[in-house]
Write a protein that holds these residues in place. Structure first.
Motif, PDB file in Angstrom:
ATOM      1  N   ALA A 118      -9.458 -15.616 -40.653  1.00  0.00           N
ATOM      2  CA  ALA A 118      -9.618 -14.773 -39.478  1.00  0.00           C
ATOM      3  C   ALA A 118      -8.260 -14.612 -38.815  1.00  0.00           C
ATOM      4  CB  ALA A 118     -10.614 -15.390 -38.504  1.00  0.00           C
ATOM      5  N   ALA A 119      -7.842 -13.357 -38.625  1.00  0.00           N
ATOM      6  CA  ALA A 119      -6.525 -13.047 -38.068  1.00  0.00           C
ATOM      7  C   ALA A 119      -6.675 -12.306 -36.745  1.00  0.00           C
ATOM      8  CB  ALA A 119      -5.722 -12.202 -39.045  1.00  0.00           C
ATOM      9  N   ILE A 120      -5.692 -12.465 -35.875  1.00  0.00           N
ATOM     10  CA  ILE A 120      -5.639 -11.742 -34.598  1.00  0.00           C
ATOM     11  C   ILE A 120      -4.243 -11.158 -34.439  1.00  0.00           C
ATOM     12  CG2 ILE A 120      -5.740 -11.928 -32.081  1.00  0.00           C
ATOM     13  CD1 ILE A 120      -7.781 -14.115 -32.362  1.00  0.00           C
ATOM     14  N   VAL A 121      -4.164  -9.898 -34.011  1.00  0.00           N
ATOM     15  CA  VAL A 121      -2.878  -9.257 -33.784  1.00  0.00           C
ATOM     16  C   VAL A 121      -2.834  -8.674 -32.374  1.00  0.00           C
ATOM     17  CG1 VAL A 121      -3.582  -6.984 -34.682  1.00  0.00           C
ATOM     18  CG2 VAL A 121      -1.172  -7.667 -34.753  1.00  0.00           C
ATOM     19  N   ASP A 137     -11.409 -28.678 -44.431  1.00  0.00           N
ATOM     20  CA  ASP A 137     -12.343 -27.658 -44.915  1.00  0.00           C
ATOM     21  C   ASP A 137     -12.704 -26.613 -43.856  1.00  0.00           C
ATOM     22  OD1 ASP A 137     -13.881 -29.190 -43.191  1.00  0.00           O
ATOM     23  OD2 ASP A 137     -15.654 -29.165 -44.484  1.00  0.00           O
ATOM     24  N   VAL A 138     -11.931 -26.507 -42.775  1.00  0.00           N
ATOM     25  CA  VAL A 138     -12.304 -25.583 -41.702  1.00  0.00           C
ATOM     26  C   VAL A 138     -12.158 -24.130 -42.163  1.00  0.00           C
ATOM     27  CG1 VAL A 138     -11.782 -27.162 -39.821  1.00  0.00           C
ATOM     28  CG2 VAL A 138      -9.977 -25.661 -40.708  1.00  0.00           C
ATOM     29  N   ASN A 139     -13.122 -23.317 -41.755  1.00  0.00           N
ATOM     30  CA  ASN A 139     -13.089 -21.869 -41.956  1.00  0.00           C
ATOM     31  C   ASN A 139     -13.477 -21.206 -40.645  1.00  0.00           C
ATOM     32  OD1 ASN A 139     -12.670 -20.981 -44.903  1.00  0.00           O
ATOM     33  ND2 ASN A 139     -14.112 -22.678 -45.114  1.00  0.00           N
ATOM     34  N   PHE A 140     -12.874 -20.030 -40.402  1.00  0.00           N
ATOM     35  CA  PHE A 140     -13.186 -19.273 -39.196  1.00  0.00           C
ATOM     36  C   PHE A 140     -13.540 -17.844 -39.575  1.00  0.00           C
ATOM     37  CE2 PHE A 140     -10.144 -22.560 -37.927  1.00  0.00           C
ATOM     38  CZ  PHE A 140     -10.794 -23.139 -36.857  1.00  0.00           C
ATOM     39  N   TRP A 141     -14.463 -17.257 -38.808  1.00  0.00           N
ATOM     40  CA  TRP A 141     -14.769 -15.837 -39.003  1.00  0.00           C
ATOM     41  C   TRP A 141     -15.488 -15.284 -37.772  1.00  0.00           C
ATOM     42  CZ3 TRP A 141     -17.512 -19.561 -41.888  1.00  0.00           C
ATOM     43  CH2 TRP A 141     -18.893 -19.628 -41.694  1.00  0.00           C
ATOM     44  N   GLY A 142     -15.589 -13.957 -37.741  1.00  0.00           N
ATOM     45  CA  GLY A 142     -16.391 -13.291 -36.723  1.00  0.00           C
ATOM     46  C   GLY A 142     -15.845 -13.388 -35.313  1.00  0.00           C
ATOM     47  N   VAL A 196     -15.159 -26.279 -29.315  1.00  0.00           N
ATOM     48  CA  VAL A 196     -16.504 -26.202 -29.867  1.00  0.00           C
ATOM     49  C   VAL A 196     -17.523 -26.195 -28.734  1.00  0.00           C
ATOM     50  CG1 VAL A 196     -18.232 -27.387 -31.276  1.00  0.00           C
ATOM     51  CG2 VAL A 196     -15.832 -27.305 -32.022  1.00  0.00           C
ATOM     52  N   LEU A 197     -18.474 -25.208 -28.791  1.00  0.00           N
ATOM     53  CA  LEU A 197     -19.471 -25.060 -27.733  1.00  0.00           C
ATOM     54  C   LEU A 197     -20.896 -25.325 -28.189  1.00  0.00           C
ATOM     55  CD1 LEU A 197     -18.304 -21.731 -26.021  1.00  0.00           C
ATOM     56  CD2 LEU A 197     -17.705 -24.072 -25.376  1.00  0.00           C
ATOM     57  N   HIS A 198     -21.257 -24.849 -29.393  1.00  0.00           N
ATOM     58  CA  HIS A 198     -22.668 -24.866 -29.777  1.00  0.00           C
ATOM     59  C   HIS A 198     -22.778 -24.832 -31.292  1.00  0.00           C
ATOM     60  CE1 HIS A 198     -26.861 -24.522 -28.604  1.00  0.00           C
ATOM     61  NE2 HIS A 198     -27.047 -23.487 -29.403  1.00  0.00           N
ATOM     62  N   GLN A 199     -23.841 -25.429 -31.817  1.00  0.00           N
ATOM     63  CA  GLN A 199     -24.021 -25.554 -33.261  1.00  0.00           C
ATOM     64  C   GLN A 199     -24.893 -24.430 -33.825  1.00  0.00           C
ATOM     65  OE1 GLN A 199     -24.757 -29.601 -34.575  1.00  0.00           O
ATOM     66  NE2 GLN A 199     -26.090 -28.874 -36.236  1.00  0.00           N
ATOM     67  N   ASN A 200     -24.673 -24.136 -35.124  1.00  0.00           N
ATOM     68  CA  ASN A 200     -25.480 -23.184 -35.887  1.00  0.00           C
ATOM     69  C   ASN A 200     -25.352 -21.765 -35.325  1.00  0.00           C
ATOM     70  OD1 ASN A 200     -27.118 -22.153 -37.861  1.00  0.00           O
ATOM     71  ND2 ASN A 200     -28.994 -23.171 -37.164  1.00  0.00           N
ATOM     72  N   VAL A 201     -24.120 -21.312 -35.184  1.00  0.00           N
ATOM     73  CA  VAL A 201     -23.825 -19.959 -34.696  1.00  0.00           C
ATOM     74  C   VAL A 201     -22.882 -19.297 -35.688  1.00  0.00           C
ATOM     75  CG1 VAL A 201     -22.720 -18.598 -32.886  1.00  0.00           C
ATOM     76  CG2 VAL A 201     -24.149 -20.558 -32.266  1.00  0.00           C
ATOM     77  N   GLU A 202     -23.247 -18.077 -36.115  1.00  0.00           N
ATOM     78  CA  GLU A 202     -22.382 -17.304 -37.007  1.00  0.00           C
ATOM     79  C   GLU A 202     -22.251 -15.872 -36.499  1.00  0.00           C
ATOM     80  OE1 GLU A 202     -22.889 -17.933 -41.318  1.00  0.00           O
ATOM     81  OE2 GLU A 202     -24.545 -19.270 -40.784  1.00  0.00           O
ATOM     82  N   CYS A 203     -21.082 -15.314 -36.706  1.00  0.00           N
ATOM     83  CA  CYS A 203     -20.789 -13.914 -36.361  1.00  0.00           C
ATOM     84  C   CYS A 203     -21.169 -13.586 -34.922  1.00  0.00           C
ATOM     85  CB  CYS A 203     -21.488 -12.968 -37.326  1.00  0.00           C
ATOM     86  SG  CYS A 203     -20.945 -13.155 -39.032  1.00  0.00           S
ATOM     87  N   PRO A 204     -20.569 -14.271 -33.945  1.00  0.00           N
ATOM     88  CA  PRO A 204     -20.920 -14.013 -32.547  1.00  0.00           C
ATOM     89  C   PRO A 204     -20.453 -12.638 -32.094  1.00  0.00           C
ATOM     90  CG  PRO A 204     -18.994 -15.423 -32.673  1.00  0.00           C
ATOM     91  CD  PRO A 204     -19.501 -15.280 -34.076  1.00  0.00           C
TER      92      PRO A 204
END
Length: 339
Positions: free
Chosen positions: A168-171, A198-203, A237-245
């Motif tokens: 995940a990139a930000i410009v 093993d960290v991954n980021f997206w969304g 970290v705020l909350h568990q089991n969240v994808e593509c917010p």
């Protein structure tokens, strides 16, 4: 059999083969022509001027077969299924806000494809471009237009799989300063700096203050909602089991897809909305698995894509758990409300 008879048989066989070959070519040509034409019952699409500041419009990637497939098209926001104006700009993923767009594109090469992120101005002219290290999957622009973000798969090709890797990139669209991976940020979990290989980021999704954003963190088999700070370069970290917010226009809620136990491994998600103050989750009235980063049409309505006949269709439903989903536009994906 005489020589003359043999010759006639040979000539007949050659004629038959030539006819079969001609028919095959014509059939293939007709099939290719049909692919390049919009279906008779498909949307009416005409080329024209598309901008990211025209009031009351929605811009998205057109998925209908024909010469304008994959182009950004514009429709009235109040009539998403209406006639489409095509731009000639092609994107795999797209988003826009405040006259700034980000278009994730494939560059077709002789051996393999490469990918890039193109920052667009209000007239869809290129302002800057950046290499993307894998298959694009998500794109966002901050409400002010100052920041753009994108996610790409660099290993695996689906969030449903157990083994995949993302970047995940930000410009900063004003200065051109690029953070190629959120892995450069410090992660804070349970009040302490968190380290893992093993960290991954997206969304990524942005708040209106040009400082705060939210994203998904995956590590050790679990996904989390994280709040990012562009100034301190931290992720909390705020909350568990969240994808593509996807952050609501007022910044108080996050729509997201949640893995629900008992669902099939290739279709594990349901749409939810999370209240950021109370961390209370509300399940939405969509019973199908949604693999998309939903878009807020307004403070009360979400828009998202589901598989369709030509790739994807757009649906909408209330964000409070009531009502029913309904399809608003066929052959469409990556919507942005502009103007």
């Amino acid at each position: 059999m005489t020589v003359r008879t043999r010759l006639l048989v040979l000539l007949s066989a050659l004629a038959l083969l030539a006819g079969v070959a001609t028919a095959s070519v014509l059939h293939a040509s007709a099939r290719a022509e049909r692919r390049n034409q919009a279906p008779a019952d498909g949307p009416r699409i005409t080329p024209g001027r598309v901008t990211l500041t025209q009031p009351g419009r929605m811009v998205f990637r057109n998925m209908a077969w024909g010469p304008h497939r994959d182009e950004l098209v514009s429709v009235p926001a109040a009539d998403p299924a209406g006639p489409r104006t095509a731009s000639h700009v092609r994107c795999l993923r797209f988003y826009a806000a405040s006259g700034t767009g980000v278009c994730l594109q494939a560059v077709h090469g002789p051996v393999s494809d490469t990918y890039r992120a193109v920052v667009l101005d209000a007239s869809l002219h290129e302002r800057a471009r950046y290499d993307v290290p894998g298959i694009p999957s998500r794109a966002r622009v901050s409400p002010s237009g100052r920041y753009a973000a994108w996610t790409a798969f660099v290993g695996g090709d689906s969030y449903a799989g157990s083994r995949f890797s993302t970047r995940a990139a930000i410009v900063d669209t004003r200065t051109g300063a690029l953070t190629p991976s959120l892995e450069a940020y410090r992660v804070v979990k349970d009040g302490r700096t968190y380290h893992a290989t093993d960290v991954n980021f997206w969304g990524v999704t942005f708040a209106a203050d040009d400082r705060t954003f939210y994203a998904t963190l995956a590590t050790r088999g679990t996904t989390y909602l994280v709040r990012g700070d562009l100034r301190t370069r931290t992720l909390t970290v705020l909350h568990q089991n969240v994808e593509c917010p996807s952050l609501s226009p007022d910044g108080t809620r996050v729509a997201f897809k949640k893995r629900v136990a008992g669902l099939p491994g290739d279709a594990p998600w349901r749409l939810y909305v999370l209240d950021l103050r109370t961390l209370r989750e509300t399940p939405l009235a969509e019973t199908r698995s949604v693999d998309d980063q939903a878009v807020w049409r307004d403070p009360h309505t979400l828009v998202y894509a589901l598989p369709g006949d030509y790739g994807a269709d757009l649906y909408e439903l209330p964000a409070d758990g009531t009502g029913h989903p309904h399809r608003t536009a066929a052959s469409a994906v990556s919507p942005a409300y502009v103007g």
